[in-house]
Design a protein around this motif. Sequence first.
Motif, PDB file in Angstrom:
ATOM      1  N   ILE A 363       0.824  -1.210   0.000  1.00 39.14           N
ATOM      2  CA  ILE A 363       0.000   0.000   0.000  1.00 39.14           C
ATOM      3  C   ILE A 363       0.860   1.263   0.000  1.00 39.14           C
ATOM      4  N   ALA A 364       1.990   1.249   0.681  1.00 42.96           N
ATOM      5  CA  ALA A 364       2.867   2.431   0.700  1.00 42.96           C
ATOM      6  C   ALA A 364       3.443   2.685  -0.692  1.00 42.96           C
ATOM      7  N   TYR A 365       3.850   1.617  -1.361  1.00 41.20           N
ATOM      8  CA  TYR A 365       4.379   1.729  -2.726  1.00 41.20           C
ATOM      9  C   TYR A 365       3.310   2.285  -3.666  1.00 41.20           C
ATOM     10  N   LEU A 366       2.096   1.779  -3.552  1.00 44.22           N
ATOM     11  CA  LEU A 366       0.991   2.223  -4.409  1.00 44.22           C
ATOM     12  C   LEU A 366       0.667   3.690  -4.166  1.00 44.22           C
ATOM     13  N   THR A 367       0.585   4.071  -2.898  1.00 44.26           N
ATOM     14  CA  THR A 367       0.215   5.447  -2.557  1.00 44.26           C
ATOM     15  C   THR A 367       1.321   6.433  -2.944  1.00 44.26           C
ATOM     16  N   THR A 368       2.565   6.044  -2.765  1.00 48.16           N
ATOM     17  CA  THR A 368       3.682   6.927  -3.156  1.00 48.16           C
ATOM     18  C   THR A 368       3.670   7.178  -4.657  1.00 48.16           C
ATOM     19  N   TYR A 369       3.386   6.133  -5.428  1.00 46.52           N
ATOM     20  CA  TYR A 369       3.281   6.303  -6.879  1.00 46.52           C
ATOM     21  C   TYR A 369       2.141   7.271  -7.208  1.00 46.52           C
ATOM     22  N   LEU A 370       1.027   7.142  -6.502  1.00 48.50           N
ATOM     23  CA  LEU A 370      -0.115   8.037  -6.702  1.00 48.50           C
ATOM     24  C   LEU A 370       0.262   9.484  -6.380  1.00 48.50           C
ATOM     25  N   LEU A 371       0.990   9.692  -5.286  1.00 47.07           N
ATOM     26  CA  LEU A 371       1.379  11.045  -4.869  1.00 47.07           C
ATOM     27  C   LEU A 371       2.235  11.740  -5.918  1.00 47.07           C
ATOM     28  N   HIS A 372       3.147  10.986  -6.540  1.00 46.34           N
ATOM     29  CA  HIS A 372       3.971  11.581  -7.607  1.00 46.34           C
ATOM     30  C   HIS A 372       3.077  12.152  -8.704  1.00 46.34           C
ATOM     31  N   GLY A 373       2.087  11.368  -9.110  1.00 48.41           N
ATOM     32  CA  GLY A 373       1.198  11.814 -10.175  1.00 48.41           C
ATOM     33  C   GLY A 373       0.335  12.993  -9.770  1.00 48.41           C
ATOM     34  N   VAL A 374      -0.201  12.958  -8.541  1.00 49.63           N
ATOM     35  CA  VAL A 374      -1.071  14.032  -8.048  1.00 49.63           C
ATOM     36  C   VAL A 374      -0.286  15.339  -7.908  1.00 49.63           C
ATOM     37  N   PHE A 375       0.885  15.276  -7.311  1.00 51.69           N
ATOM     38  CA  PHE A 375       1.677  16.501  -7.096  1.00 51.69           C
ATOM     39  C   PHE A 375       2.141  17.109  -8.428  1.00 51.69           C
ATOM     40  N   LYS A 376       2.492  16.272  -9.353  1.00 52.94           N
ATOM     41  CA  LYS A 376       2.882  16.774 -10.676  1.00 52.94           C
ATOM     42  C   LYS A 376       1.703  17.490 -11.331  1.00 52.94           C
ATOM     43  N   LEU A 377       0.503  16.906 -11.195  1.00 56.44           N
ATOM     44  CA  LEU A 377      -0.697  17.500 -11.774  1.00 56.44           C
ATOM     45  C   LEU A 377      -1.026  18.847 -11.123  1.00 56.44           C
ATOM     46  N   PRO A 397      -5.297   3.189   7.548  1.00 52.04           N
ATOM     47  CA  PRO A 397      -4.746   3.193   8.903  1.00 52.04           C
ATOM     48  C   PRO A 397      -3.286   2.752   8.979  1.00 52.04           C
ATOM     49  N   SER A 398      -2.903   1.760   8.157  1.00 48.17           N
ATOM     50  CA  SER A 398      -1.514   1.302   8.214  1.00 48.17           C
ATOM     51  C   SER A 398      -0.560   2.380   7.716  1.00 48.17           C
TER      52      SER A 398
END
Length: 554
Positions: A363-377, A397-398
């Motif tokens: 989940i951390a790997y998935l969310t970090t990948y998502l954050l890169h895309g969101v912040f770039k946008l 929660p984790s």
Amino acid sequence: MESKTTLSDKGIRSITAETVLESMTEGFYLLDENLKIDYINEIAEKAIGIKRQEVIGRCIHTVLPELKGSQLEQQFKFSLETKSSFEFEEQFGSLKTWFHLKLIPLKRGGVAVYFHNIDKQKKLEQKLTDYAYRDDLTGLPNRRKMTEIAYEMKEKEKKFTFFYINLDNLKFINALYNYTSGDKVVISVAERLQRLAENHCHIGRLEGDEFIVVRESEPGDRLADFAEELLKIFKEPFVLADFQSAYVSASIGIACIPFDTKRLRDLVTLAETAMYEAKKEKGPSYAFYRPTMKANRERRVMIERSLMDSLADSGFYFAVQPQISGGGKNLSGIEVLARWNHPVLGELSPLEFIDVAEQSGKIAYLTTYLLHGVFKLIKDWERKYGWNVKTAINMTPSLLANSVFFEEFFMLLEQYDIKPALIEVELTEHAEMAYSDTTMRNLELCRDKGISIAIDDFGTGFSMISYLTQFPINKIKIDRYFIRKIGQDAKSEAVLKSLIHLAQSIDCELLAEGVERPEEVRFLTENSCTSFQGYYYDKPLKIKDFEIKYLETM
């Protein structure tokens, strides 16, 4: 010529059989053909615990009563009858000690018995056996031992069932508190399970958060009833290492021999497959294996493997759903929603792949990948459209209890030069969520940096009040369950009004989610809730569609 007797000759003559027997490091005694004791040395005397003058001439049965009818007595008699020597190990009940024995029949009749204490050796062997076959933490049989138990039952052509038990939220407890607390839960679960153990029911721990119960089938046995008994042990909370308590949820998969399979090696896999099916139900649950579940298991495995690959090439993306305020006129924010158009499986439900990511530790790997895309946008929108509204990002929660993840989260904010005030961390009101020092520290760091904290699905969990007192909440998102009840259930409307009043009284922002009907908007507005998210305004939109509708026309 007169011969001379030397001192050494005298020494040799003075060495008798008794001297040799008494100097031995082994115990020794002689039995006649009637098993009466003719002689016993000092080592044997101490081992038996009776003076030798009290045992000479007595039948060994009167000295060691438990010998009567025992396997050892049969060995004595067989040695006497066949004139054969034997060497073996035996434990004496009254002495509770292991001995190595050697029986040597005498030509004149009777038998010589040599023995020595091997109790320390046996205890060491037992420790090694325990290490190989026992779980260190709980003392329960481990996977290897449970496999042997099942194999023995199969060899005897017995019918039996595997109950594969997974603790749904142990990873959350480890993350929210610490591994000591998690270990305490595992030990407590083992103790509760052992109360159900009996001759035809064996309890073991496979690993981590997984236990197994092997239960022999009996006439008229109802497996569902036993599954319910297993679930009962999770109804009471578990005390953690720091004297706090937490509820633990369990999912149980059930598979049988020979009904589901005749091959033992397949049985664990089938029970595990059924367990994952049970996980689809909220809270403690169980499921019997069905052949149709195989495809679901293979699907899950494929998703888990795909999480190991490059997400950029796997169809993973995100959509956004608008949040509207000002009487339905103003865009006040967006919520980022993860999506996955899998190259093989097609469009996946977020509930499905996020659950797999949580369970597999990705989940951390998935969310970090998502954050890169969101912040770039966000940076692109700032440059093109002067973007200046909040972006809400869901965190499990984790993740909230993961300090390493938050370090990377803050680093990415700096890397992309994102204003913290434009970011909102959204946490879900799950039963698994509870107070922890790590979670509180991470949320306080967010608050100190100016990041907003929102609680999603508010009002349906058992701990909503404690959330507001424990966590630095800035916004409350009322669960759509209450929104749907508007105009249909007066009690739900009363609760909804109370939730709105509660949010206002503690100076929290308020947003109603799942808004779909005009009467819902009207009721909420009349009761001072003026921020909305839902299909009445817009469904989740792909990025390009959102830009066309909300940004290019600004």
